[in-house]
Design an enzyme around this catalytic site. Structure first.
Site: not given
Ligand code: COA
Length: 333
Positions: A122, A258, A289
């Site tokens: 990225c 980004h 993204n």
């Molecule tokens: N849809 C619905 N629910 C989802 C899900 C999805 N796609 N992915 C995870 N969940 C749920 C999980 O099951 C969990 O539920 P629970 O609380 O009942 O157990 C809850 O959401 C939290 O899960 P978690 O894996 O901790 O998610 P998160 O809060 O970390 O959110 C992202 C996930 C990917 C949105 C977040 O980590 C994120 O934005 N990360 C950065 C990603 C990014 O920007 N990457 C690019 C960098 S170049």
């Protein structure tokens, strides 16, 4: 012993034109959610994304790059024959060699310009702008095309809850060339290889091919850790880029981070205490993204929508797999 001739370039370089290619298939959250047991509301709340674009079979990395680069050349008023180098930042040109850049340079109509790809995920586009700036100032090139392009739909699993709703396709490009005034500030860049595993291709190609049923090795991401790293560390890098350029947040007109995730953008803006007059790129809402393409796509969108104008001071910052990052302040063409 004889001494060698050396060349020097211009005192200053700048971005002279910006172009973009947005692929044809519109993919709203509704088309993503069933395969990952998610909802439009969850995706919007966690990432800001409403819809994204996927390339069709004909919209290759090279085709999208050529189109974005041709737009950038036209905006810059630079002819393809004047281009000395083409740099393509991408992680989704699925031919190991030759580079996409050599084909882009050819199809663009350059006179055999130097051409190479860079792999900085990225952060690739901001790395490319830094290289181009140094090349123009150092004398190895007068006009450089820098492209950021991805077809992440090819390497993203449609059933992976952590990535399927985030990644998308597109291309953005700029032309870097001589400028009468300083228009690209010093780069602040680096990497943290200790966190190499946070975003990566799942398996090495040799492991894939050794399997009885080989499958495309998709991107995998430890989203939570990426989120924390980007939200806490990248605002400091952004501040360093401002300091190195000798400007403050009050001098900024545009913030073009980004387009990883709107919540990361919000966290950075808060940490940097960006004043309310600074316009913030939000292209992620309907582009997703697009990794290396996201900063030039977001920049092109701001210019087209009138949110960024000639002479504006903009902070570019990009970060991702590696973990690699790069930031610089630029004055817009
Ligand atoms: N849809 C619905 N629910 C989802 C899900 C999805 N796609 N992915 C995870 N969940 C749920 C999980 O099951 C969990 O539920 P629970 O609380 O009942 O157990 C809850 O959401 C939290 O899960 P978690 O894996 O901790 O998610 P998160 O809060 O970390 O959110 C992202 C996930 C990917 C949105 C977040 O980590 C994120 O934005 N990360 C950065 C990603 C990014 O920007 N990457 C690019 C960098 S170049």
């Amino acid at each position: 012993m004889s001494t060698l001739n050396v060349e020097s370039g211009t005192s200053y370089a700048g971005i002279l034109g910006v172009g973009a290619y947005r692929p044809s298939i519109l993919v709203p959250n509704a088309d993503i959610v069933d395969a990952i047991d998610s909802s439009d509301e969850w995706i919007q709340q966690r990432s800001g994304i409403k819809t994204r674009r996927f390339a069709d079979d004909s919209e290759t990395v090279v085709k999208m790059s050529v189109s974005a680069a041709a737009d950038a050349l036209e905006a810059a008023g630079v002819d393809a024959h004047q281009v000395d180098c083409v740099i393509v930042a991408t992680v989704s040109h699925l031919l190991q060699t030759p580079s996409a850049a050599t084909m882009v340079a050819h199809e663009l109509g350059t006179d055999g310009a130097a051409a190479f790809d860079i792999s900085a995920a990225c952060a690739g586009f901001c790395h490319g702008v830094s290289l181009a700036n140094d090349m123009v100032r150092g004398g190895s090139a007068r006009y450089v095309v820098v492209v950021g392009v991805e077809r992440l739909s090819d390497i993203t699993s449609r059933t992976d809850r952590g990535t399927a709703f985030i990644f998308a396709d597109g291309a953005g490009a700029v032309v870097v060339g001589p400028s009468d005034t300083p228009a690209i500030g010093p780069v602040v860049w680096g990497s943290d290889g200790e966190q190499y595993d946070l975003i990566r291709q799942k398996e090495d190609w040799r492991d894939v091919l050794a399997s009885d049923s080989p499958e495309m090795p998709h991107l995998v991401m430890r989203g939570n850790e990426v989120f924390r790293w980007a939200s806490f560390s990248m605002a400091k890098i952004a501040q360093q880029a401002l300091d190195r350029a000798g400007v403050s947040v009050d001098d900024l007109d545009c913030f073009v981070p980004h387009q990883a995730n709107n919540r990361i953008t919000d966290a950075m803006a808060r940490a940097m205490k960006l004043p309310s007059h600074v316009r913030i790129a939000r292209d992620i809402v309907d582009s997703g993204n697009t990794s290396a393409a996201s900063v030039p796509l977001a920049l092109e969108r701001m210019i087209r929508d009138g949110d960024a104008k000639s002479g504006d001071v903009a902070l570019l910052i990009a970060f991702g797999a590696g973990l690699a990052y790069a930031a610089q302040v630029v004055t817009l063409p």
